[in-house]
Design an enzyme around this catalytic site. Structure first.
Site, PDB file in Angstrom:
ATOM      1  N   HIS A  48       0.802  -1.217   0.000  1.00 56.86           N
ATOM      2  CA  HIS A  48       0.000   0.000   0.000  1.00 56.86           C
ATOM      3  C   HIS A  48       0.840   1.275   0.000  1.00 56.86           C
ATOM      4  O   HIS A  48       0.299   2.362  -0.192  1.00 56.86           O
ATOM      5  CB  HIS A  48      -0.941   0.014   1.206  1.00 56.86           C
ATOM      6  CG  HIS A  48      -2.012  -1.026   1.143  1.00 56.86           C
ATOM      7  ND1 HIS A  48      -2.841  -1.176   0.060  1.00 56.86           N
ATOM      8  CD2 HIS A  48      -2.385  -1.990   2.025  1.00 56.86           C
ATOM      9  CE1 HIS A  48      -3.694  -2.168   0.272  1.00 56.86           C
ATOM     10  NE2 HIS A  48      -3.423  -2.680   1.456  1.00 56.86           N
ATOM     11  N   GLU A 149      -5.522 -11.396   8.257  1.00 57.23           N
ATOM     12  CA  GLU A 149      -6.388 -10.232   8.044  1.00 57.23           C
ATOM     13  C   GLU A 149      -7.656 -10.552   7.262  1.00 57.23           C
ATOM     14  O   GLU A 149      -8.419  -9.642   6.944  1.00 57.23           O
ATOM     15  CB  GLU A 149      -5.597  -9.138   7.312  1.00 57.23           C
ATOM     16  CG  GLU A 149      -4.945  -9.616   6.021  1.00 57.23           C
ATOM     17  CD  GLU A 149      -4.056  -8.561   5.381  1.00 57.23           C
ATOM     18  OE1 GLU A 149      -4.122  -7.378   5.776  1.00 57.23           O
ATOM     19  OE2 GLU A 149      -3.292  -8.913   4.457  1.00 57.23           O
ATOM     20  N   ASP A 175      -8.115  -4.528   7.628  1.00 50.72           N
ATOM     21  CA  ASP A 175      -8.698  -5.609   6.830  1.00 50.72           C
ATOM     22  C   ASP A 175      -9.368  -6.648   7.722  1.00 50.72           C
ATOM     23  O   ASP A 175     -10.401  -7.222   7.353  1.00 50.72           O
ATOM     24  CB  ASP A 175      -7.626  -6.270   5.959  1.00 50.72           C
ATOM     25  CG  ASP A 175      -7.377  -5.503   4.670  1.00 50.72           C
ATOM     26  OD1 ASP A 175      -8.354  -5.049   4.052  1.00 50.72           O
ATOM     27  OD2 ASP A 175      -6.209  -5.350   4.283  1.00 50.72           O
TER      28      ASP A 175
END
Length: 266
Positions: A48, A149, A175
Site C-alpha cells: 500500500h 487479516e 482488513d
C-alpha cells in the site's frame, strides 16, 4: 566472516518487544530520516506504500546506515518479488492476504533455500549487507511473517500457524475488521475486533509463533504488547508526517496540538 545477526530474533529470544517503523514514502532520504527514530526494525511497504523495487533498494541502503533490522511487505504472495527483496538485503518478509495453510507454505518456502524451500540462489546485496556466509545462515536468519487479516485466515488460523518454518504473523487490523463486518480503524475499540485480536495472539503463543500487529498510536502499540504481541508497528511515515504537520500548524495558530491519530495507508 559471520553473518550479521537479526536483532528481531535476539529481542524476541530475550522475551522483549520490538517497535517497528513503516516506510511508504518512496525515497531513500525519507527512509534515512525515519532511521533517526531508533526503531528496532523498519518495513519498506511495497503493497500500500508508493514504493517499487528500484526505490526500495535505495531505502534499504539508508536503513543500512544503522543497526535497525530491514524488512519488507511485498505486494502479494508471489515468489519473484519475495526473492528479489530478500536478495536486496531484507531480513524479513511480511506477506499479505494469507488465507490457508497451502498459501502459507508457498510463502515460507519462497523465503528458504533448499531443502527447506525453493528460494533461488543469488543473494546479491544480501551478501554485502549480511556477510559472505549469508547463504549458509539465511534460512535461520530471515523472518517470515504471514499476515492474518481475512476471513479465510481466521477460519484456518491453527492450520496457518502450524506451517513449518513460519516465524511470525502480522495482523492487519483494518482488513481484519472489514472481514468480520466492522469499521477499519488504526486502534480498534470494538470488542468484536479486539476479541479476534486476542484470539490470534493466544493461538500464536500456542504454536510458538511470534505475534505482530499494526497500530495507530504509541498507546495502541503498548496495549497490544499487553495482549501478548511482541512486534508492533506505530503508524507509517506518511501518517507521522501528516500528524506532525497538522500539529505544528495548529500550535502556531494558537490551538492545541492533538495526539497522533489514524492508521495511515498500511
Amino acid at each position: 566472516m559471520r553473518v550479521r545477526a537479526n536483532r528481531l530474533r535476539e529481542i524476541w529470544a530475550s522475551g522483549g518487544h520490538a517497535v517497528n517503523g513503516w516506510l511508504g514514502i518512496p525515497h531513500g532520504v525519507a527512509a534515512e530520516a525515519m532511521v533517526q527514530g531508533g526503531w528496532d526494525s523498519l518495513t519498506v511497504d511495497l503493497q500500500h506504500g508508493l514504493v517499487h523495487y528500484d526505490t526500495a533498494v535505495g531505502m534499504l541502503q539508508a536503513i543500512s546506515t544503522s543497526p535497525i533490522t530491514p524488512l519488507a511487505r511485498v505486494p502479494w504472495n508471489e515468489p519473484g518479488i519475495i526473492m528479489k527483496m530478500l536478495d536486496a538485503g531484507c531480513f524479513g518478509i511480511i506477506c499479505p492476504m494469507v488465507n490457508n495453510r497451502e498459501e502459507c507454505e508457498r510463502f515460507v518456502q519462497a523465503c528458504r533455500y533448499p531443502p527447506k524451500g525453493y528460494r533461488s540462489f543469488g543473494p546479491t546485496r544480501a551478501n554485502w549487507y549480511a556477510g559472505a556466509d549469508y547463504w549458509k545462515n539465511a534460512n535461520d536468519t530471515v523472518i517470515t511473517f504471514a499476515m492474518i487479516e481475512t476471513k479465510g485466515a481466521l477460519d484456518n488460523l491453527d492450520a496457518i500457524l502450524s506451517t513449518p518454518g513460519l516465524d511470525a504473523i502480522y495482523v492487519g487490523p483494518a482488513d481484519l475488521a472489514l472481514a468480520i463486518g466492522e469499521q477499519p480503524v488504526g486502534d480498534p475499540t470494538s470488542e468484536k475486533t479486539l476479541g479476534e485480536i486476542r484470539r490470534i495472539a493466544a493461538a500464536a503463543k500456542k504454536h510458538g509463533v511470534v505475534a505482530g500487529i499494526h497500530t495507530g498510536s504509541p498507546e495502541g502499540a503498548k496495549r497490544m504488547f499487553g495482549m501478548g504481541y511482541q512486534f508492533a508497528t506505530v503508524l507509517a511515515d506518511t501518517a507521522l508526517l501528516v500528524n506532525a504537520a497538522k500539529a505544528a500548524v495548529t500550535a502556531a495558530k494558537g490551538g492545541e496540538a492533538g495526539a497522533a491519530k489514524g492508521a495511515g495507508p498500511y
